[in-house]
Design a protein around this motif. Structure first.
Motif, PDB file in Angstrom:
ATOM      1  N   GLY A  30       0.975   5.349  -0.122  1.00 41.08           N
ATOM      2  CA  GLY A  30       0.191   6.563   0.100  1.00 41.08           C
ATOM      3  C   GLY A  30       0.989   7.794  -0.257  1.00 41.08           C
ATOM      4  N   ARG A  75       0.837  -1.198   0.000  1.00 39.17           N
ATOM      5  CA  ARG A  75       0.000   0.000   0.000  1.00 39.17           C
ATOM      6  C   ARG A  75       0.879   1.258   0.000  1.00 39.17           C
ATOM      7  NH1 ARG A  75      -3.160  -1.601   5.348  1.00 39.17           N
ATOM      8  NH2 ARG A  75      -0.959  -1.841   5.918  1.00 39.17           N
ATOM      9  N   SER A 118      -3.312   5.229  -2.295  1.00 43.12           N
ATOM     10  CA  SER A 118      -4.152   6.192  -1.595  1.00 43.12           C
ATOM     11  C   SER A 118      -3.463   7.534  -1.633  1.00 43.12           C
ATOM     12  CB  SER A 118      -4.404   5.761  -0.143  1.00 43.12           C
ATOM     13  OG  SER A 118      -3.181   5.661   0.564  1.00 43.12           O
ATOM     14  N   ASP A 143      -7.694   5.843  -3.400  1.00 39.11           N
ATOM     15  CA  ASP A 143      -8.526   6.174  -2.246  1.00 39.11           C
ATOM     16  C   ASP A 143      -8.065   7.508  -1.691  1.00 39.11           C
ATOM     17  OD1 ASP A 143      -9.949   3.773  -2.427  1.00 39.11           O
ATOM     18  OD2 ASP A 143      -8.511   2.717  -1.145  1.00 39.11           O
ATOM     19  N   CYS A 144      -8.901   8.518  -1.774  1.00 38.76           N
ATOM     20  CA  CYS A 144      -8.496   9.881  -1.425  1.00 38.76           C
ATOM     21  C   CYS A 144      -9.025  10.286  -0.056  1.00 38.76           C
ATOM     22  CB  CYS A 144      -8.987  10.871  -2.482  1.00 38.76           C
ATOM     23  SG  CYS A 144      -8.195  10.654  -4.089  1.00 38.76           S
ATOM     24  N   TYR A 145      -8.168  10.958   0.707  1.00 36.63           N
ATOM     25  CA  TYR A 145      -8.494  11.466   2.026  1.00 36.63           C
ATOM     26  C   TYR A 145      -8.175  12.959   2.044  1.00 36.63           C
ATOM     27  CZ  TYR A 145      -8.306   6.509   3.344  1.00 36.63           C
ATOM     28  OH  TYR A 145      -8.493   5.155   3.423  1.00 36.63           O
ATOM     29  N   PHE A 172      -5.838   7.740   6.696  1.00 37.21           N
ATOM     30  CA  PHE A 172      -4.959   7.608   5.539  1.00 37.21           C
ATOM     31  C   PHE A 172      -3.643   6.944   5.930  1.00 37.21           C
ATOM     32  CE2 PHE A 172      -1.241   9.842   3.645  1.00 37.21           C
ATOM     33  CZ  PHE A 172      -1.272   9.273   2.376  1.00 37.21           C
TER      34      PHE A 172
END
Length: 308
Positions: free
Chosen positions: A136, A134, A159, A172-174, A183
């Motif tokens: 980010g 993952r 993300s 996947d946006c925060y 996040f």
């Protein structure tokens, strides 16, 4: 009408040749040989000279020869002077290349293999599929979105986080402080490409590291002042972080006694993730000059309130 160039003199020769060939109507001046200062309407620079308006009374636009402008003291510049970032496609390509190398280096455990080589230790470790790793990204501007697209083509789970809300296909946006812990909690590799502002200075700190999964890794491609360096050392020492790849530091170049130089879990590069290239940047700069001459809005104008 003239443009004053104030940056690396070697690359300046390439800039000068491009202007001579494609824009002979714009006189070229190279700092510190400015000639008649009243002729200069455009300044292309990494850093602005002191007493800018007194020195260049007819200056109309300051073009920063960079994608960011944190090296400029915006508060010292006249409020009515447009400041324009250089959105060079060559910089974006360089950032994508560096991000790919850094993520793959951490994903494929190259920091550990480097240490094994030094100790003559021939030992293989289990390979993790990219889909299970993952990644980010902090910052979701144009460059970050290109980086995410590049990493997405390799199959990583992606993300992203920014101050404001974004929607990006496959990511996947925060957004905002409230969503930052969520996040961080699912980032095996955290990559920072945030702009440096008052709000983001020191954002890579012990509190952020504590929210990452244990054993996560960090890549900083933003600015050195994003990172609290002692907090990184503590996180690496405790095992909360397993490694870091840093292209930027608080002080550049790093002093000889800086603890990062010899740290086995840190890879340092000397702020080379991307560099402005005249061949790719010239067209962007010239088009913005022409836009200004036509009375049109320039691409990359800085919002003084946001700092980018």
């Amino acid at each position: 009408m003239a443009l004053l160039y104030k940056s690396d003199p070697v690359r300046g020769q390439h800039w000068q040749a491009l202007f001579a060939e494609h824009a002979p109507d714009i006189a070229w001046r190279a700092w510190p040989d400015i000639g008649n200062p009243e002729d200069i309407e455009y300044l292309a620079a990494w850093q602005a000279p002191d007493n800018l308006i007194q020195l260049l009374p007819n200056l109309k636009v300051l073009f920063a020869l960079s994608a960011g402008v944190d090296q400029l003291d915006l508060s010292s510049l006249p409020s009515g002077l447009p400041v324009v970032r250089l959105l060079d496609p060559g910089i974006t390509q360089g950032m994508c290349e560096y991000a790919s190398w850094a993520v793959l280096s951490l994903h494929r455990d190259m920091l550990r293999y480097r240490q094994q080589q030094l100790s003559r230790d021939w030992q293989a470790h289990m390979l993790q599929p990219a889909a299970n790793r993952r990644v980010g990204v902090m910052g979701l501007g144009t460059q970050a979105q290109r980086i995410l697209a590049t990493l997405g083509s390799m199959g990583f789970a992606l993300s992203g986080w920014a101050r404001s809300a974004h929607q990006i296909t496959g990511v996947d946006c925060y957004a905002g402080d409230a969503q930052l812990p969520a996040f961080l909690s699912q980032c095996d590799i955290l990559l920072c490409v945030l702009p440096l502002t008052e709000q983001t200075q020191g954002i890579l700190n012990r509190h952020v590291f504590a929210h990452l999964p244990r054993g996560a890794a960090l890549i900083n491609m933003g600015r050195g002042r994003h990172l609290v360096e002692d907090d990184l050392l503590d996180a690496l020492g405790s095992g909360q972080l397993s490694g870091a790849i840093l292209d930027v530091l608080q002080e550049e170049p790093a002093p000889a006694d800086h603890p990062f130089w010899d740290h086995p879990q840190i890879v340092l590069t000397p702020h080379i993730a991307a560099m402005t290239q005249p061949a790719t940047a010239f067209g962007v700069l010239l088009e913005n000059i022409r836009r200004h001459q036509r009375g049109e809005r320039m691409v990359g104008e800085v919002d003084r309130n946001r700092g980018y």
